[in-house]
Every structure is written in structure tokens, then in C-alpha cells.
Enzyme design. Structure first.
Site, PDB file in Angstrom:
ATOM      1  N   GLU A 148      56.189 -26.053 -14.565  1.00 28.87           N
ATOM      2  CA  GLU A 148      55.203 -25.328 -15.376  1.00 28.87           C
ATOM      3  C   GLU A 148      54.570 -24.180 -14.591  1.00 28.87           C
ATOM      4  O   GLU A 148      54.113 -24.363 -13.465  1.00 28.87           O
ATOM      5  CB  GLU A 148      54.072 -26.251 -15.848  1.00 28.87           C
ATOM      6  CG  GLU A 148      53.022 -25.465 -16.623  1.00 28.87           C
ATOM      7  CD  GLU A 148      51.761 -26.238 -16.987  1.00 28.87           C
ATOM      8  OE1 GLU A 148      50.883 -25.604 -17.615  1.00 28.87           O
ATOM      9  OE2 GLU A 148      51.644 -27.422 -16.660  1.00 28.87           O
ATOM     10  N   ASP A 188      42.347 -28.715  -2.277  1.00 33.53           N
ATOM     11  CA  ASP A 188      41.550 -27.545  -2.646  1.00 33.53           C
ATOM     12  C   ASP A 188      40.185 -27.699  -1.970  1.00 33.53           C
ATOM     13  O   ASP A 188      39.484 -28.689  -2.210  1.00 33.53           O
ATOM     14  CB  ASP A 188      41.403 -27.501  -4.179  1.00 33.53           C
ATOM     15  CG  ASP A 188      40.601 -26.297  -4.656  1.00 33.53           C
ATOM     16  OD1 ASP A 188      40.217 -25.457  -3.811  1.00 33.53           O
ATOM     17  OD2 ASP A 188      40.348 -26.203  -5.873  1.00 33.53           O
ATOM     18  N   ASP A 205      36.550 -25.817  -1.268  1.00 33.87           N
ATOM     19  CA  ASP A 205      35.740 -24.726  -1.803  1.00 33.87           C
ATOM     20  C   ASP A 205      34.422 -24.664  -1.046  1.00 33.87           C
ATOM     21  O   ASP A 205      33.724 -25.666  -0.905  1.00 33.87           O
ATOM     22  CB  ASP A 205      35.489 -25.014  -3.286  1.00 33.87           C
ATOM     23  CG  ASP A 205      34.954 -23.807  -4.027  1.00 33.87           C
ATOM     24  OD1 ASP A 205      34.096 -23.103  -3.452  1.00 33.87           O
ATOM     25  OD2 ASP A 205      35.388 -23.573  -5.161  1.00 33.87           O
TER      26      ASP A 205
END
Length: 439
Positions: free
Chosen positions: A57, A125, A127
Site C-alpha cells: 500500500e 516514530d 517525535d
């Protein structure tokens, strides 16, 4: 001495779609991206899975927040044509599914629910906004060179553990373009982990047990630190805290700030003694030595001195350091196969900066304020004119080093390993079919 606070501009003044179209037209490394996510299955070897790329995808975000999920492509040309036509402001990469995601609705009616993710890089991830309670220079989306070392620490700690403790080799670190970093673990065994296994890997890195309201966010359990945490503390966290963050962030410089640390000390008598000293020291501080360093040494001395034999108090020094330095992961991103993550070499629409790879071996040298911006790259292209370049236009811009690093340090070793894996798997199947015929 405090580091000069150099902010990373949060808004590219002239981010525009015409520049983005030019970037996709002349600089974006489509072929490299597709070679990466094909993992050797785009070759001629009979062991290649020709449907592999077409089951991956891609997701595009267009201007005005229009989302196009479940895009799929059979080769680099199809991907390139679609991106050039649509000019997405963001490209995300999702999992490889059992079937082509663009045709998923055709399978939705079937009883055995054929449409499901089967493969996906293990991703992390990180942040900067998750560190807002321990950085005093910026908050939210803002980032500067004073707080960026928190990302350097995260890369060092996680990369070392992924390689040394889990045995992964093919790891890609990418600047998010604004306030964080992304990690892609691309080994075959990492891509094939189940959600439960991913959750277990993510949990291996977890030390934050508290919440916003508890004084003690970090909980280091047991009589001794886990070897991974002990190594991280000794090799990375302690030095970064004491030599950089303590003074640069002015962690103990004001009453409000040192109270945060005193609240983490379980022994009220020690906390009171330190509070008394520090309130007095404001009136009689010598300018020779940094107040943060002086106070931290006093804090350590009291917590680790012989008269406080309690394991919990000695551990308290480590817990304070962990609280201010240890990587803060978005656990949900790592736990689930179906999470999307932004593709490398995208342009961040708020800053105009390109999501370039970061070399984990030299991550302390990475400076987010010097990452190429869209307008800078277009200007470089214009200045260079239309000189022919065998290896692509990017070679004549400041994006050149990033693409060269991606190819030589990450892509080439990865594809070599993928070819070997495809070859071995194919030979094993041949052998098994011979054996079954032999009976």
C-alpha cells in the site's frame, strides 16, 4: 555555557506546488524507493514473487488534506507517473497485503477475509513534542539545536539495541522533516513479525510507566538495571545529560525546574535538605561554576552517599537521567503492521525540508537546520542550468549526499541480503520437492 538557540523554521515561506512538481520531475529517487520496497522481488530469478510490489500500500495526501489510501503499483514507472500526475504533499508507505490493496473490495465479500497485512517493516516514530516536559527551549512543533540532541540519543540507544540485542542489520533512520525521526527495520525477519511480536519488541524499550500526574514517570525495576538499560546509561544517557542537557537546558537553574527533580526523590528529608541548599545558593552563588553542575553534584552526592543504603535512592539518580534523556517511542506505531509511515525523500509541507536519511554512526553530526529545503533545491537546479548528468539531476544539488548515502550504506547491502535470501529459499523448495518425489 549555553548553546545559541538556532530555531528550525516551522514554515517554508514559499512552499508551492510548482516547486513540488519540479522536485518530483527532476529529483525524487523513484527507482531507488521501488528497489528498496521490492526487496529483490523485481529481479528475474525464478524465486522472485512478481506480485510482491503490487501488494504494497502507498497512500497519498493531496493539497487540502485529500487522502488517497490503498494505492498500488507494479513497478517504478507506474509509481512515478502517478506521483508526477497527483503531486502529493505527503507519501506514506503501508504494509504488503495478501492481495493488491487497490482491489481489496473484491475480496471483502469472501468469508475467510483474505485482505490482511502479511509483511511490514518494523517501524519506530520518535517525535520531539513527546519530550515537552523535559525540554525548556521549545515546545510543540518547535525544535532547535538545544533540544535536538534528544533525537541523537534516541537514534544511538535504539539503533545499538536493534543491532546488538535483536541481531537486525538493515536499519534506515530518516529525519521526519520537522520535529522527529523515523526508523525502518528492513531485515526479512523484522518484516515478517506478527503484531504480538512487534509489541514485544516495542515493550523491550519501554521504561515510562507513569502518567502526566505522577512525579515519577520512569520506573527502573529490579535489583540491577537490565543490561540493555545499563549499557544505554553508561554509554549514552549519562554523558549527554551531564555534559550537554544539564547546562544547555538549564535543568536545575530555577526553583520551578529543580522542584520537578526534587519531587522525584522518594526520601522527603533528602529533598528538603537539597531544597534548603539550593534556595540559599541563589543568594551566594559563585559565577565560576555553572549552577546546574553544582546542584547536580550535590544531588548525586546525597543520593549515592554511604548513609543512604537504600537501593531505591541510589537508583533515583539513574531514574532522573532516564526521565530527561531516554527515547520516547510512539508505541502504537511500532505494534501494528497496518500503520502508515512517511516515505523517505518526501518534502515536509510545513518546513519545506526533505526527509533525508540519517547515518546512525554519525548521528551526532546531523544538523536539522542545514537539511535541504524545496526552494533551495529548486534554486540550485536553476543555477546549474540544464547540464546533462548521467546519474540524475540530484547529483548537482545538496540532495546528492543523502541519495548517495541511501544507496551505498543502506540499499546495496540490503538488496545483496535479499538476493541471497530469495536464492536460499528457492533452493530449499527445490530440494524439498526433489525429496518428496524421491519417496
Amino acid at each position: 555555557m549555553s548553546v545559541a538557540k538556532q530555531m528550525i523554521p516551522q514554515q517554508e515561506p514559499d512552499f508551492n506546488l510548482n516547486h513540488l512538481k519540479l522536485y518530483y520531475g527532476k529529483l525524487f529517487p523513484f527507482a531507488d524507493l521501488v528497489r528498496w520496497v521490492s526487496y529483490g522481488n523485481d529481479g528475474k530469478h525464478p524465486g522472485c514473487d512478481q506480485s510482491y510490489l503490487g501488494r504494497r500500500e502507498f497512500s497519498f495526501t493531496l493539497e487540502s488534506d485529500i487522502y488517497l489510501r490503498f494505492q498500488s503499483f507494479n513497478n517504478a514507472i507506474e509509481l512515478e507517473n502517478s506521483i508526477k500526475e497527483k503531486s502529493p504533499v505527503k507519501i506514506d508507505i503501508g504494509p504488503v497485503y495478501t492481495v493488491d490493496p487497490a482491489k481489496r473490495n473484491a475480496y471483502a465479500q469472501s468469508e475467510n477475509n483474505v485482505f490482511a497485512p502479511v509483511e511490514r517493516e518494523l517501524i519506530f516514530d520518535i517525535d520531539m513534542s513527546d519530550y515537552d516536559d523535559v525540554r525548556y527551549c521549545c515546545s510543540g512543533a518547535d525544535v532547535c539545536l538545544v533540544c535536538w540532541p534528544l533525537m541523537t540519543i534516541a537514534i544511538k540507544v535504539i539503533d545499538t539495541a536493534l543491532r546488538d540485542d535483536f541481531g537486525f542489520k538493515h536499519i534506515l533512520w530518516v529525519y521526519s522533516g520537522r520535529r522527529g525521526v523515523h526508523c525502518w527495520v528492513c531485515d526479512g525477519k523484522a518484516r515478517r513479525l506478527t503484531n504480538e511480536q512487534r509489541a514485544a519488541v516495542a515493550d523491550y524499550f519501554r521504561v515510562y510507566k507513569g502518567n502526566e500526574n505522577s512525579h515519577k514517570k520512569v520506573s527502573l525495576m529490579g535489583a540491577a538495571l537490565h543490561p540493555f538499560l545499563a549499557t544505554s546509561y553508561t554509554n549514552v544517557l549519562k554523558d549527554y545529560f551531564e555534559k550537554k542537557l544539564l547546562t544547555d537546558q538549564d535543568i536545575l537553574g530555577t526553583e520551578e525546574r529543580y522542584e520537578k527533580i526534587l519531587n522525584m526523590i522518594p526520601d522527603e528529608s533528602i529533598a528538603s535538605e537539597l531544597r534548603g541548599r539550593w534556595q540559599d545558593s541563589r543568594r551566594s552563588s559563585s559565577a565560576k561554576e555553572d549552577i546546574n553542575v553544582v546542584r547536580w553534584e550535590q544531588c548525586k552526592q546525597l543520593l549515592q552517599s554511604g548513609k543512604h543504603k537504600s537501593q531505591g535512592l541510589r537508583r533515583c539518580v539513574e531514574e532522573i537521567v532516564f526521565c530527561f534523556t531516554y527515547p520516547r517511542l510512539d508505541m502504537e506505531v511500532s505494534k501494528h503492521m497496518n500503520h502508515l509511515l512517511k516515505a523517505p525523500f518526501c518534502v515536509h509541507p510545513k518546513t519545506g525540508r526533505v526527509c533525508v536519511p540519517i547515518d546512525p554512526n554519525r548521528c551526532e553530526e546531523f544538523d536539522p537546520t542545514t537539511v535541504p529545503t524545496l526552494s533551495q533545491l529548486i534554486e540550485e537546479l536553476n543555477n546549474e542550468g540544464s547540464k546533462a548528468d548521467v546519474d540524475g539531476e540530484w547529483n548537482r544539488t545538496s540532495l546528492g549526499n543523502a541519495i548517495t548515502f541511501f544507496r551505498s550504506s543502506f540499499l546495496q547491502p540490503l538488496l545483496k541480503a535479499c538476493k541471497e535470501e530469495i536464492e536460499n529459499s528457492y533452493n530449499l523448495k527445490l530440494q524439498q520437492s526433489k525429496n518428496s518425489l524421491g519417496w
